[in-house]
Design a protein around this motif. Structure first.
Motif, PDB file in Angstrom:
ATOM      1  N   ILE A 208       0.837  -1.202   0.000  1.00  0.00           N
ATOM      2  CA  ILE A 208       0.000   0.000   0.000  1.00  0.00           C
ATOM      3  C   ILE A 208       0.874   1.254   0.000  1.00  0.00           C
ATOM      4  N   THR A 209       1.940   1.241   0.790  1.00  0.00           N
ATOM      5  CA  THR A 209       2.827   2.407   0.878  1.00  0.00           C
ATOM      6  C   THR A 209       3.418   2.761  -0.483  1.00  0.00           C
ATOM      7  N   SER A 210       3.817   1.747  -1.243  1.00  0.00           N
ATOM      8  CA  SER A 210       4.391   2.018  -2.564  1.00  0.00           C
ATOM      9  C   SER A 210       3.365   2.614  -3.517  1.00  0.00           C
ATOM     10  N   LEU A 211       2.097   2.195  -3.377  1.00  0.00           N
ATOM     11  CA  LEU A 211       1.040   2.723  -4.239  1.00  0.00           C
ATOM     12  C   LEU A 211       0.656   4.153  -3.830  1.00  0.00           C
ATOM     13  N   VAL A 212       0.761   4.441  -2.554  1.00  0.00           N
ATOM     14  CA  VAL A 212       0.544   5.814  -2.078  1.00  0.00           C
ATOM     15  C   VAL A 212       1.524   6.759  -2.760  1.00  0.00           C
ATOM     16  N   GLY A 216       0.036   9.260  -5.470  1.00  0.00           N
ATOM     17  CA  GLY A 216      -0.174  10.511  -4.757  1.00  0.00           C
ATOM     18  C   GLY A 216      -1.502  10.552  -4.034  1.00  0.00           C
ATOM     19  N   LYS A 217      -1.946   9.396  -3.543  1.00  0.00           N
ATOM     20  CA  LYS A 217      -3.207   9.273  -2.822  1.00  0.00           C
ATOM     21  C   LYS A 217      -2.930   8.808  -1.396  1.00  0.00           C
ATOM     22  N   THR A 218      -3.924   8.911  -0.529  1.00  0.00           N
ATOM     23  CA  THR A 218      -3.772   8.408   0.833  1.00  0.00           C
ATOM     24  C   THR A 218      -3.891   6.886   0.829  1.00  0.00           C
ATOM     25  N   LYS A 219      -3.423   6.258   1.904  1.00  0.00           N
ATOM     26  CA  LYS A 219      -3.528   4.798   2.003  1.00  0.00           C
ATOM     27  C   LYS A 219      -5.005   4.376   2.022  1.00  0.00           C
ATOM     28  N   GLU A 220      -5.853   5.214   2.620  1.00  0.00           N
ATOM     29  CA  GLU A 220      -7.289   4.911   2.650  1.00  0.00           C
ATOM     30  C   GLU A 220      -7.873   4.962   1.238  1.00  0.00           C
ATOM     31  N   GLN A 221      -7.486   5.958   0.461  1.00  0.00           N
ATOM     32  CA  GLN A 221      -7.963   6.065  -0.922  1.00  0.00           C
ATOM     33  C   GLN A 221      -7.528   4.846  -1.739  1.00  0.00           C
ATOM     34  N   PHE A 223      -6.904   1.813  -0.635  1.00  0.00           N
ATOM     35  CA  PHE A 223      -7.636   0.611  -0.232  1.00  0.00           C
ATOM     36  C   PHE A 223      -9.088   0.664  -0.690  1.00  0.00           C
ATOM     37  N   TYR A 224      -9.707   1.824  -0.591  1.00  0.00           N
ATOM     38  CA  TYR A 224     -11.084   1.946  -1.080  1.00  0.00           C
ATOM     39  C   TYR A 224     -11.142   1.704  -2.592  1.00  0.00           C
ATOM     40  N   LYS A 225     -10.147   2.188  -3.314  1.00  0.00           N
ATOM     41  CA  LYS A 225     -10.108   1.960  -4.761  1.00  0.00           C
ATOM     42  C   LYS A 225      -9.954   0.478  -5.057  1.00  0.00           C
ATOM     43  N   PHE A 226      -9.106  -0.187  -4.304  1.00  0.00           N
ATOM     44  CA  PHE A 226      -8.929  -1.635  -4.451  1.00  0.00           C
ATOM     45  C   PHE A 226     -10.255  -2.354  -4.248  1.00  0.00           C
ATOM     46  N   LEU A 227     -10.967  -2.013  -3.165  1.00  0.00           N
ATOM     47  CA  LEU A 227     -12.256  -2.659  -2.898  1.00  0.00           C
ATOM     48  C   LEU A 227     -13.221  -2.438  -4.049  1.00  0.00           C
ATOM     49  N   LYS A 228     -13.278  -1.213  -4.529  1.00  0.00           N
ATOM     50  CA  LYS A 228     -14.175  -0.886  -5.637  1.00  0.00           C
ATOM     51  C   LYS A 228     -13.842  -1.718  -6.871  1.00  0.00           C
ATOM     52  N   GLN A 229     -12.546  -1.841  -7.170  1.00  0.00           N
ATOM     53  CA  GLN A 229     -12.144  -2.539  -8.392  1.00  0.00           C
ATOM     54  C   GLN A 229     -12.349  -4.044  -8.328  1.00  0.00           C
ATOM     55  N   ILE A 230     -12.427  -4.610  -7.111  1.00  0.00           N
ATOM     56  CA  ILE A 230     -12.703  -6.047  -7.021  1.00  0.00           C
ATOM     57  C   ILE A 230     -14.195  -6.313  -6.764  1.00  0.00           C
ATOM     58  N   GLY A 231     -15.010  -5.253  -6.878  1.00  0.00           N
ATOM     59  CA  GLY A 231     -16.458  -5.440  -6.835  1.00  0.00           C
ATOM     60  C   GLY A 231     -17.108  -5.306  -5.478  1.00  0.00           C
ATOM     61  N   THR A 239     -16.023  10.621  10.516  1.00  0.00           N
ATOM     62  CA  THR A 239     -16.689  11.808  11.057  1.00  0.00           C
ATOM     63  C   THR A 239     -15.988  13.083  10.588  1.00  0.00           C
ATOM     64  N   SER A 240     -15.000  12.938   9.712  1.00  0.00           N
ATOM     65  CA  SER A 240     -14.231  14.078   9.215  1.00  0.00           C
ATOM     66  C   SER A 240     -14.677  14.460   7.813  1.00  0.00           C
ATOM     67  N   LYS A 241     -15.039  15.731   7.611  1.00  0.00           N
ATOM     68  CA  LYS A 241     -15.413  16.188   6.277  1.00  0.00           C
ATOM     69  C   LYS A 241     -14.239  16.079   5.327  1.00  0.00           C
ATOM     70  N   VAL A 242     -13.036  16.355   5.809  1.00  0.00           N
ATOM     71  CA  VAL A 242     -11.837  16.233   4.975  1.00  0.00           C
ATOM     72  C   VAL A 242     -11.695  14.815   4.461  1.00  0.00           C
ATOM     73  N   HIS A 243     -11.871  13.835   5.345  1.00  0.00           N
ATOM     74  CA  HIS A 243     -11.761  12.436   4.933  1.00  0.00           C
ATOM     75  C   HIS A 243     -12.912  12.027   4.013  1.00  0.00           C
ATOM     76  N   MET A 244     -14.101  12.572   4.254  1.00  0.00           N
ATOM     77  CA  MET A 244     -15.217  12.295   3.349  1.00  0.00           C
ATOM     78  C   MET A 244     -14.849  12.686   1.923  1.00  0.00           C
ATOM     79  N   LEU A 245     -14.352  13.898   1.775  1.00  0.00           N
ATOM     80  CA  LEU A 245     -13.999  14.402   0.444  1.00  0.00           C
ATOM     81  C   LEU A 245     -12.854  13.606  -0.161  1.00  0.00           C
ATOM     82  N   GLU A 246     -11.860  13.271   0.653  1.00  0.00           N
ATOM     83  CA  GLU A 246     -10.724  12.485   0.161  1.00  0.00           C
ATOM     84  C   GLU A 246     -11.174  11.090  -0.276  1.00  0.00           C
ATOM     85  N   ASP A 247     -11.956  10.438   0.572  1.00  0.00           N
ATOM     86  CA  ASP A 247     -12.329   9.046   0.307  1.00  0.00           C
ATOM     87  C   ASP A 247     -13.200   8.908  -0.937  1.00  0.00           C
ATOM     88  N   LEU A 248     -13.965   9.952  -1.244  1.00  0.00           N
ATOM     89  CA  LEU A 248     -14.792   9.931  -2.450  1.00  0.00           C
ATOM     90  C   LEU A 248     -13.995  10.256  -3.703  1.00  0.00           C
TER      91      LEU A 248
END
Length: 267
Positions: A208-212, A216-221, A223-231, A239-248
Motif C-alpha cells: 500500500i505504501t508504494s502505491l501511495v 499521490g493518494k492516501t492509504k485509505e484512498q 484501499f477503497y479503490k482496491f475494494l471498488k475494483q474487485i467489486g 466523522t471528518s469532512k476532509v476524509h469524506m472528500l478524500e475518500d470519495l
C-alpha cells in the motif's frame, strides 16, 4: 447502487449533522438501522431532510436500513414489543423506519443478522418480500451472515432474491472469499464494513505504501479503490469532512491488475 455508502452507526447526537455533511460532500448512499442501541435512525431522517432542503434530490440518494431482531436490541428501547410475534416485529420496525427517515420508500431493506429458529428467519424474509411487492421497499438483503450454506439457502427459497450481503471485512472470516464469489455469481452486491478499522496491517503494508507514493493518494484512498475494483461496495463511517472528500475522490486513477493482485495476496 453507489460505489461507497455512508455508515451511521455509533454517531449518537452528531448523526444528523454528519449525514447532512456526507450528502453535501458527495455521498449518494446512507446506511442505518432501526436499532436505537447503536443507531439514531431518527437523526438520520433529520439529516436527510436538512440535505434535501439544501438542494440534494431524494431520487439521487440511496437509503438503506435494517430490521434488527430482539437479540440485537436494547430490550428497553425497541421499535416493537418483546411480546410481538416475529411478523409483527418486522412490520412495526419498517413502519418506525419510515417514520424516522421521513420516507415512504426505502431503497434497500436488510435483516441485520441471522437468528434462530430458521423458520422465523424465513417468516421475516417472506414478510419483507411483501414490502417489495407493495412498493414500500426496493430490494432486500442480509447483514452479518458469514455462513455460505445459510445464505445460499435463503437465496434459493427467496421469491425476491437478496441483492445485498453486508459483512465485516476482516481476516477472521477469511475475508468472505467464498461468499463474495457466490455474490459475484448471483449478481449480489457485497457491502463491507470495518474495511479500514479491521485491517491496519494491510493499510501499513509495503504494498500500500508504494502505491501511495506512485499515485499521490492516501492509504485509505488506495484501499477503497482496491475494494471498488474487485467489486466490493464499502461502508465509510468517517466523522471528518476532509476524509469524506478524500475518500470519495478515487475516480481519477485505476490500479493495475498486478497491483490488485499484490493487495489481494494480503487478504
Amino acid at each position: 447502487m453507489p460505489n461507497m455508502i455512508y455508515g451511521t452507526a455509533w454517531k449518537k447526537e452528531n448523526t444528523a449533522k454528519l449525514v447532512e455533511t456526507a450528502l453535501l460532500s458527495g455521498f449518494k448512499s446512507i446506511d442505518t438501522a432501526c436499532q436505537p442501541k447503536h443507531y439514531r435512525e431518527d437523526l438520520v431522517g433529520l439529516g436527510l431532510e436538512n440535505a434535501f432542503n439544501k438542494g440534494i434530490k431524494r431520487e439521487d440518494i440511496f437509503v438503506q436500513t435494517k430490521f434488527t431482531p430482539i437479540s440485537g436490541q436494547d430490550i428497553n428501547n425497541m421499535p416493537y414489543l418483546s411480546s410481538d410475534d416475529i411478523i409483527t416485529q418486522v412490520e412495526k420496525s419498517l413502519l418506525k423506519s419510515k417514520e424516522n427517515l421521513k420516507l415512504d420508500f426505502i431503497d434497500s431493506y436488510l435483516i441485520h443478522s441471522p437468528f434462530n429458529p430458521i423458520e422465523d428467519l424465513v417468516k421475516v424474509y417472506r414478510t419483507m418480500e411483501e414490502f417489495v411487492q407493495n412498493k414500500e421497499v426496493g430490494q432486500l438483503g442480509i447483514s452479518n451472515c458469514y455462513d455460505l450454506k445459510l445464505f445460499s439457502y435463503l437465496y434459493d427459497i427467496a421469491k425476491v432474491k437478496p441483492k445485498v450481503l453486508q459483512n465485516r471485512f476482516y481476516a477472521a472470516s477469511n475475508y468472505d472469499k467464498d461468499l463474495r464469489e457466490f455474490c459475484k455469481q448471483k449478481n449480489i452486491t457485497y457491502q463491507s464494513f470495518w474495511s479500514l478499522t479491521a485491517n491496519p496491517n494491510i493499510l501499513a503494508s509495503n504494498e500500500i505504501t508504494s502505491l501511495v507514493l506512485k499515485y499521490g493518494k492516501t492509504k485509505e484512498q488506495i484501499f477503497y479503490k482496491f475494494l471498488k475494483q474487485i467489486g466490493i461496495t464499502p461502508l465509510n463511517g468517517t466523522t471528518s469532512k476532509v476524509h469524506m472528500l478524500e475518500d470519495l475522490d478515487i475516480d481519477d486513477f485505476l490500479l493495475e491488475e498486478n497491483e490488485i493482485i499484490l493487495i489481494q495476496n494480503l487478504l
